[in-house]
Design a protein around this motif. Sequence first.
Motif, PDB file in Angstrom:
ATOM      1  N   LEU A  87      31.452  87.543  28.517  1.00 13.05           N
ATOM      2  CA  LEU A  87      30.568  86.406  28.753  1.00 13.05           C
ATOM      3  C   LEU A  87      30.099  86.367  30.195  1.00 13.05           C
ATOM      4  CD1 LEU A  87      32.511  84.222  30.376  1.00 13.05           C
ATOM      5  CD2 LEU A  87      33.436  83.925  28.096  1.00 13.05           C
ATOM      6  N   ILE A  88      29.208  85.476  30.480  1.00 12.83           N
ATOM      7  CA  ILE A  88      28.684  85.283  31.824  1.00 12.83           C
ATOM      8  C   ILE A  88      29.535  84.222  32.507  1.00 12.83           C
ATOM      9  CG2 ILE A  88      26.708  84.482  33.170  1.00 12.83           C
ATOM     10  CD1 ILE A  88      24.948  85.490  30.826  1.00 12.83           C
ATOM     11  N   GLU A  89      30.058  84.548  33.705  1.00 12.49           N
ATOM     12  CA  GLU A  89      30.860  83.580  34.445  1.00 12.49           C
ATOM     13  C   GLU A  89      30.055  82.860  35.511  1.00 12.49           C
ATOM     14  OE1 GLU A  89      35.348  85.371  34.315  1.00 12.49           O
ATOM     15  OE2 GLU A  89      34.107  85.880  36.028  1.00 12.49           O
ATOM     16  N   ARG A  90      29.156  83.577  36.184  1.00 15.00           N
ATOM     17  CA  ARG A  90      28.396  82.980  37.272  1.00 15.00           C
ATOM     18  C   ARG A  90      26.924  83.346  37.129  1.00 15.00           C
ATOM     19  NH1 ARG A  90      31.165  80.383  40.477  1.00 15.00           N
ATOM     20  NH2 ARG A  90      29.587  80.175  42.071  1.00 15.00           N
ATOM     21  N   TYR A  91      26.096  82.477  37.680  1.00 15.92           N
ATOM     22  CA  TYR A  91      24.652  82.692  37.666  1.00 15.92           C
ATOM     23  C   TYR A  91      24.143  82.694  39.098  1.00 15.92           C
ATOM     24  CZ  TYR A  91      24.870  81.254  32.776  1.00 15.92           C
ATOM     25  OH  TYR A  91      25.155  81.156  31.454  1.00 15.92           O
ATOM     26  N   GLN A  92      23.037  83.396  39.307  1.00 17.97           N
ATOM     27  CA  GLN A  92      22.337  83.376  40.586  1.00 17.97           C
ATOM     28  C   GLN A  92      20.843  83.285  40.309  1.00 17.97           C
ATOM     29  OE1 GLN A  92      23.102  86.840  42.933  1.00 17.97           O
ATOM     30  NE2 GLN A  92      24.908  85.955  43.892  1.00 17.97           N
ATOM     31  N   PHE A  93      20.163  82.599  41.170  1.00 19.75           N
ATOM     32  CA  PHE A  93      18.706  82.636  41.125  1.00 19.75           C
ATOM     33  C   PHE A  93      18.186  82.466  42.544  1.00 19.75           C
ATOM     34  CE2 PHE A  93      19.671  78.156  40.373  1.00 19.75           C
ATOM     35  CZ  PHE A  93      18.771  77.485  41.185  1.00 19.75           C
ATOM     36  N   THR A  94      16.945  82.858  42.740  1.00 15.94           N
ATOM     37  CA  THR A  94      16.313  82.782  44.053  1.00 15.94           C
ATOM     38  C   THR A  94      15.171  81.784  43.989  1.00 15.94           C
ATOM     39  OG1 THR A  94      16.861  85.085  44.492  1.00 15.94           O
ATOM     40  CG2 THR A  94      15.124  84.103  45.842  1.00 15.94           C
ATOM     41  N   ILE A  95      15.172  80.891  44.944  1.00 17.23           N
ATOM     42  CA  ILE A  95      14.067  79.950  45.112  1.00 17.23           C
ATOM     43  C   ILE A  95      13.108  80.581  46.111  1.00 17.23           C
ATOM     44  CG2 ILE A  95      13.369  77.663  45.911  1.00 17.23           C
ATOM     45  CD1 ILE A  95      16.324  76.790  45.298  1.00 17.23           C
ATOM     46  N   ARG A  96      11.836  80.654  45.770  1.00 17.64           N
ATOM     47  CA  ARG A  96      10.819  81.186  46.678  1.00 17.64           C
ATOM     48  C   ARG A  96       9.974  80.008  47.146  1.00 17.64           C
ATOM     49  NH1 ARG A  96       9.693  83.861  50.516  1.00 17.64           N
ATOM     50  NH2 ARG A  96      10.737  85.636  49.589  1.00 17.64           N
ATOM     51  N   SER A  97      10.049  79.689  48.444  1.00 23.49           N
ATOM     52  CA  SER A  97       9.254  78.578  48.955  1.00 23.49           C
ATOM     53  C   SER A  97       7.809  79.035  49.163  1.00 23.49           C
ATOM     54  CB  SER A  97       9.847  78.028  50.260  1.00 23.49           C
ATOM     55  OG  SER A  97       9.877  79.004  51.264  1.00 23.49           O
ATOM     56  N   LYS A  98       6.883  78.110  48.861  1.00 22.04           N
ATOM     57  CA  LYS A  98       5.441  78.382  48.942  1.00 22.04           C
ATOM     58  C   LYS A  98       4.766  77.303  49.791  1.00 22.04           C
ATOM     59  CE  LYS A  98       4.798  81.523  45.488  1.00 22.04           C
ATOM     60  NZ  LYS A  98       3.824  82.587  45.440  1.00 22.04           N
ATOM     61  N   THR A  99       3.653  77.676  50.370  1.00 18.71           N
ATOM     62  CA  THR A  99       2.852  76.708  51.115  1.00 18.71           C
ATOM     63  C   THR A  99       1.950  75.947  50.139  1.00 18.71           C
ATOM     64  OG1 THR A  99       0.992  78.198  51.458  1.00 18.71           O
ATOM     65  CG2 THR A  99       2.804  78.298  53.081  1.00 18.71           C
ATOM     66  N   LYS A 100       1.240  74.934  50.637  1.00 17.94           N
ATOM     67  CA  LYS A 100       0.293  74.215  49.793  1.00 17.94           C
ATOM     68  C   LYS A 100      -0.866  75.105  49.368  1.00 17.94           C
ATOM     69  CE  LYS A 100       1.338  69.542  51.087  1.00 17.94           C
ATOM     70  NZ  LYS A 100       0.843  68.221  51.404  1.00 17.94           N
ATOM     71  N   ALA A 101      -1.079  76.219  50.073  1.00 16.30           N
ATOM     72  CA  ALA A 101      -2.121  77.182  49.699  1.00 16.30           C
ATOM     73  C   ALA A 101      -1.574  78.213  48.713  1.00 16.30           C
ATOM     74  CB  ALA A 101      -2.658  77.884  50.948  1.00 16.30           C
ATOM     75  N   ASP A 102      -0.346  78.006  48.223  1.00 17.75           N
ATOM     76  CA  ASP A 102       0.311  78.872  47.245  1.00 17.75           C
ATOM     77  C   ASP A 102       0.590  80.275  47.788  1.00 17.75           C
ATOM     78  OD1 ASP A 102       1.596  79.395  44.836  1.00 17.75           O
ATOM     79  OD2 ASP A 102      -0.233  80.030  43.816  1.00 17.75           O
TER      80      ASP A 102
END
Length: 179
Positions: A87-102
Amino acid sequence: PEFYIKPPDRDGNARGGGGNPFQVTIKVPKAPVPATTTDNGDGTYTVNYEPADHGDHVIQVTLRGKPVANSPYTVAVKEGASWEYTLIERYQFTIRSKTKADTNKLVGGEEFNVSIQDSNSAPVNDISLTDVGDGSYLCDFGIPAPGEYNLSVQLNGHDIRGSPFKIVSPQNNNFTKPL
């Protein structure tokens, strides 16, 4: 696993046909292991078996009741991973910050907040959030028990696009779905 039986003819040459009544038995300390022998019709035979336990397995190959080519053989079977219990014990994800101009931000320092709650609104505390410094943020978390959870990612007090997300327990092999 599988193995092959390739009996030679009387002169030591490869045979061109099948039809030999090979018998294969596999013994382990706890119980015999079923084996299936398939005549490939070209002078070879495929033997398939599924060991339930690790340890030494004694494989006896006979033809018309007589052992063939140094049979029996001892094969050391190592304990492997089981798909039924992995089974899966831990998860990871990445947040990518963006400007208002995307466009991607290339520096860190933003105020992200990640929270996870179970279906009774109890918080999950096993969460870490790391500012990588290049505009991305690495989140790592563990799920304490099977069930449904809500994951919220906020920037400056506002949910990011798609947040909150639903997390379903690893036993269902389902990670995130938008609510």
